[in-house]
Design a protein around this motif. Sequence first.
Motif, PDB file in Angstrom:
ATOM      1  N   SER A 236      40.020  41.551  39.801  1.00 22.15           N
ATOM      2  CA  SER A 236      39.707  42.037  38.456  1.00 22.15           C
ATOM      3  C   SER A 236      40.755  41.578  37.443  1.00 22.15           C
TER       4      SER A 236
ATOM      5  N   ASP B  19      40.380  38.286  35.669  1.00 23.89           N
ATOM      6  CA  ASP B  19      39.422  38.123  34.576  1.00 23.89           C
ATOM      7  C   ASP B  19      40.116  38.107  33.215  1.00 23.89           C
TER       8      ASP B  19
ATOM      9  N   GLY C 291      37.187  44.423  34.566  1.00 22.34           N
ATOM     10  CA  GLY C 291      36.588  43.212  35.107  1.00 22.34           C
ATOM     11  C   GLY C 291      35.246  42.934  34.455  1.00 22.34           C
ATOM     12  N   ILE C 292      34.692  41.780  34.781  1.00 23.00           N
ATOM     13  CA  ILE C 292      33.420  41.363  34.193  1.00 23.00           C
ATOM     14  C   ILE C 292      32.335  41.401  35.262  1.00 23.00           C
TER      15      ILE C 292
ATOM     16  N   SER D  34      26.246  40.063  30.736  1.00 19.17           N
ATOM     17  CA  SER D  34      27.526  40.469  31.308  1.00 19.17           C
ATOM     18  C   SER D  34      27.924  41.831  30.749  1.00 19.17           C
TER      19      SER D  34
END
Length: 223
Positions: free
Chosen positions: A59, A62, A82-83, A129
């Motif tokens: 994470s 990112d 995170g993504i 996303s």
Amino acid sequence: MLANNSNGLRMEIITEPWFPEVIQHLRQTFFADEPLNKAVSLCRPGDGHTLLEKHSLSSLRDGISVMAVTNSGEIAGVVVNGILHGNEDTGRALDRLAEMDDEKFRKIFTLLYEENLKIDLFEQFSVESIFEIRILSVDSKFRGQGLAKELMRKSEEVARTNGFQLMKTDATGLFSQRVASSLGFVTRHEVKYEDYLDQDGVHPVFRVGPPHDRLKIMYKTLC
């Protein structure tokens, strides 16, 4: 650097040189204190945990996580973000759990992934996303000063700057749920720990101590 907060701490994006110190901070706080980790005795304060650290580092890479740092360079708190790129991410993560030997870790993340797969925020909000708040951790010396809320507020700034339209978090404890709610997060799905039963449908998988009684999957739109 993002900004200084009212406590004189500076807020910074967590860059790679800070990763070892962030992991050490998490070993002292979040890894042992988080309600589900604590319920299964995943690890003791100060101990490392290979899978949790791998999850955290993935994470951090990112590049959207935030920390609060004192003038002397001590980490007061972090929020690891995170993504998510689609429910396929969660599905693949759930599949990988079957290959892991750590039963306690599998229990925790099976709950999180399975409950997330019951909803589809990507379809609901037509996004590709999602900015996900994954770990919120404040050193015990700095608690009670509103730092957790400030870290989440700074995370929202990062999300907006990077063009995200939606944020979410899996809030496993009452305190993180209250912070998220105070910042406008809405509960999309929840499950009481006493209702999350083993394969025989008899015993709760987790016996989480009060005041934490449920998982809440919460979100906030940014547009």
